[in-house]
Design an enzyme around this catalytic site. Structure first.
Site, PDB file in Angstrom:
ATOM      1  N   GLY A 229      81.081 -89.607 -71.044  1.00 10.98           N
ATOM      2  CA  GLY A 229      81.374 -88.180 -70.874  1.00 10.98           C
ATOM      3  C   GLY A 229      81.623 -87.889 -69.411  1.00 10.98           C
ATOM      4  O   GLY A 229      80.728 -87.476 -68.679  1.00 10.98           O
TER       5      GLY A 229
ATOM      6  N   GLY B 270      82.913 -85.557 -67.553  1.00 12.67           N
ATOM      7  CA  GLY B 270      83.296 -84.184 -67.217  1.00 12.67           C
ATOM      8  C   GLY B 270      82.784 -83.868 -65.829  1.00 12.67           C
ATOM      9  O   GLY B 270      82.676 -84.747 -64.977  1.00 12.67           O
ATOM     10  N   ALA B 271      82.429 -82.601 -65.591  1.00 11.93           N
ATOM     11  CA  ALA B 271      81.970 -82.194 -64.260  1.00 11.93           C
ATOM     12  C   ALA B 271      80.691 -82.923 -63.872  1.00 11.93           C
ATOM     13  O   ALA B 271      80.574 -83.471 -62.778  1.00 11.93           O
ATOM     14  CB  ALA B 271      81.745 -80.682 -64.239  1.00 11.93           C
TER      15      ALA B 271
ATOM     16  N   GLY C 121      78.910 -85.682 -65.493  1.00 12.50           N
ATOM     17  CA  GLY C 121      78.989 -87.139 -65.520  1.00 12.50           C
ATOM     18  C   GLY C 121      79.924 -87.675 -64.445  1.00 12.50           C
ATOM     19  O   GLY C 121      79.619 -88.673 -63.779  1.00 12.50           O
TER      20      GLY C 121
ATOM     21  N   ASN D  32      71.329 -80.702 -72.048  1.00 13.60           N
ATOM     22  CA  ASN D  32      70.483 -79.523 -72.222  1.00 13.60           C
ATOM     23  C   ASN D  32      69.830 -79.566 -73.590  1.00 13.60           C
ATOM     24  O   ASN D  32      70.468 -79.956 -74.561  1.00 13.60           O
ATOM     25  CB  ASN D  32      71.333 -78.248 -72.143  1.00 13.60           C
TER      26      ASN D  32
ATOM     27  N   LYS E  85      62.625 -76.480 -68.673  1.00 16.24           N
ATOM     28  CA  LYS E  85      64.056 -76.181 -68.516  1.00 16.24           C
ATOM     29  C   LYS E  85      64.487 -75.104 -69.525  1.00 16.24           C
ATOM     30  O   LYS E  85      65.347 -74.274 -69.249  1.00 16.24           O
ATOM     31  CB  LYS E  85      64.874 -77.466 -68.694  1.00 16.24           C
TER      32      LYS E  85
ATOM     33  N   ASN F  33      67.001 -71.916 -69.817  1.00 15.66           N
ATOM     34  CA  ASN F  33      68.190 -72.105 -70.652  1.00 15.66           C
ATOM     35  C   ASN F  33      68.240 -71.185 -71.863  1.00 15.66           C
ATOM     36  O   ASN F  33      69.317 -70.707 -72.236  1.00 15.66           O
ATOM     37  CB  ASN F  33      68.274 -73.564 -71.121  1.00 15.66           C
TER      38      ASN F  33
END
Length: 313
Positions: free
Chosen positions: A11, A13-14, A16, A106, A193, A197
């Site tokens: 993954g 994306g931003a 990873g 998350n 967390k 969240n």
């Protein structure tokens, strides 16, 4: 030159992409699994704009298919949890005898699921405190924060202390100039967390608001605080304690944050599936296993399920 652990990023994306790029820049062998961005990254590499200094990796080990990738010492999963049904087939070719799988995701309970599928592996949970987004394929903008909180999973989320494996990974991340904090109890960290969240991700979608707008209104701020207290009740049902001072810290931290759209709100705006199960559903289920109901969170869950379905029709 000592032994260097190899890393796989599932993954890119931003999140990873950012952490993987930092590790490669520090000299570690990193292998990136990509889908839509594969051609661009294979040809041009990764571009990182960061508050700590911009850099470009003109060449990276990019793959479209996990069966082409080598087995790696550490496998970092940075996919959205809505894609976790793909993990058994994505991870299978990469997992060796003593592989470490880190879920940078998350929510709650994913480590338990992965441990059932890969019982020979060591499973860790990483909680990312980072503001980063992907501008275009292979181009990441890192805006603020970057710390990872790392803890290891033991059967049924028993606390297992800080292991040598965690310390070795922390050394690698420190070498890559990434802040990392090691924690003894993964379940405690996961519930902590969720204190942030659950209220902010949910309300940003339901109220169509930034964190700043939510904190700027007396009624929505009171609602955030009430939801946070209910998360603490959920944690207590699992024998984990969230202090009143921790809740105060999360509220003031959010007040001082730059105006920010949560990941769930961004997913909603782009009509992507929302991480409702991971962030809310699994927490509700865990509390129910301990005969505890969380009515406010349950209501958020039902509202989000409705909005998610309507949004993607």
């Amino acid at each position: 030159m000592g032994f260097m652990q190899s890393y796989a990023i599932i993954g890119t994306g931003a999140v990873g992409g950012y952490y993987g790029a930092c590790l490669q820049k520090a000299g570690f062998p990193v292998h990136f699994l990509l889908r839509s961005d594969y051609d661009r990254v294979k040809e041009k590499g990764l571009i990182v704009e960061s508050i700590y200094g911009d850099f470009t990796l003109p060449r990276v080990n990019a793959y479209r298919d996990p069966s082409q990738m080598p087995q790696c010492d550490v496998i970092i999963v940075a996919l959205k949890s809505t894609q976790n049904h793909l993990l058994p087939q994505l991870l299978k070719p990469l997992v060796g005898e003593n592989s470490i799988i880190i879920l940078l995701q998350n929510g709650l309970n994913f480590e338990r699921e992965i441990a059932k599928i890969f019982p020979q592996s060591f499973i860790m949970g990483g909680l990312c405190f980072i503001c980063a987004n992907k501008i275009t394929a292979g181009h990441i903008r890192h805006l603020d924060y970057q710390e990872i909180v790392l803890a290891e999973y033991a059967l049924n989320y028993q606390s297992c202390g800080i292991t040598g494996r965690m310390e070795a990974i922390a050394k690698d991340f420190q070498k890559a100039n990434v802040k990392i904090a090691l924690k003894a109890d993964l379940l405690q960290s996961r519930w902590e967390k969720l204190v942030w969240n659950i209220p902010y991700n949910s309300l940003s979608v339901i109220l169509n608001a930034t964190t700043q707008a939510i904190m700027g209104d007396r009624h929505s701020r009171q609602l955030v605080e009430a939801i946070m207290q209910e998360v603490a009740i959920g944690a207590r049902s699992c024998q984990r304690e969230i202090s009143a001072s921790f809740i105060v810290k999360m509220l003031s931290h959010t007040e001082n944050m730059k105006p920010y759209l949560t990941s769930m709100k961004l997913d909603y705006n782009f009509k992507r599936p929302l991480e409702i199960e991971g962030i809310l559903g699994n927490a509700l289920e865990m509390a129910r296993e301990k005969a505890t109901e969380l009515p406010k969170i349950s209501m958020l869950y039902q509202q989000l399920k409705f909005l998610d379905t309507q949004n993607r029709k």
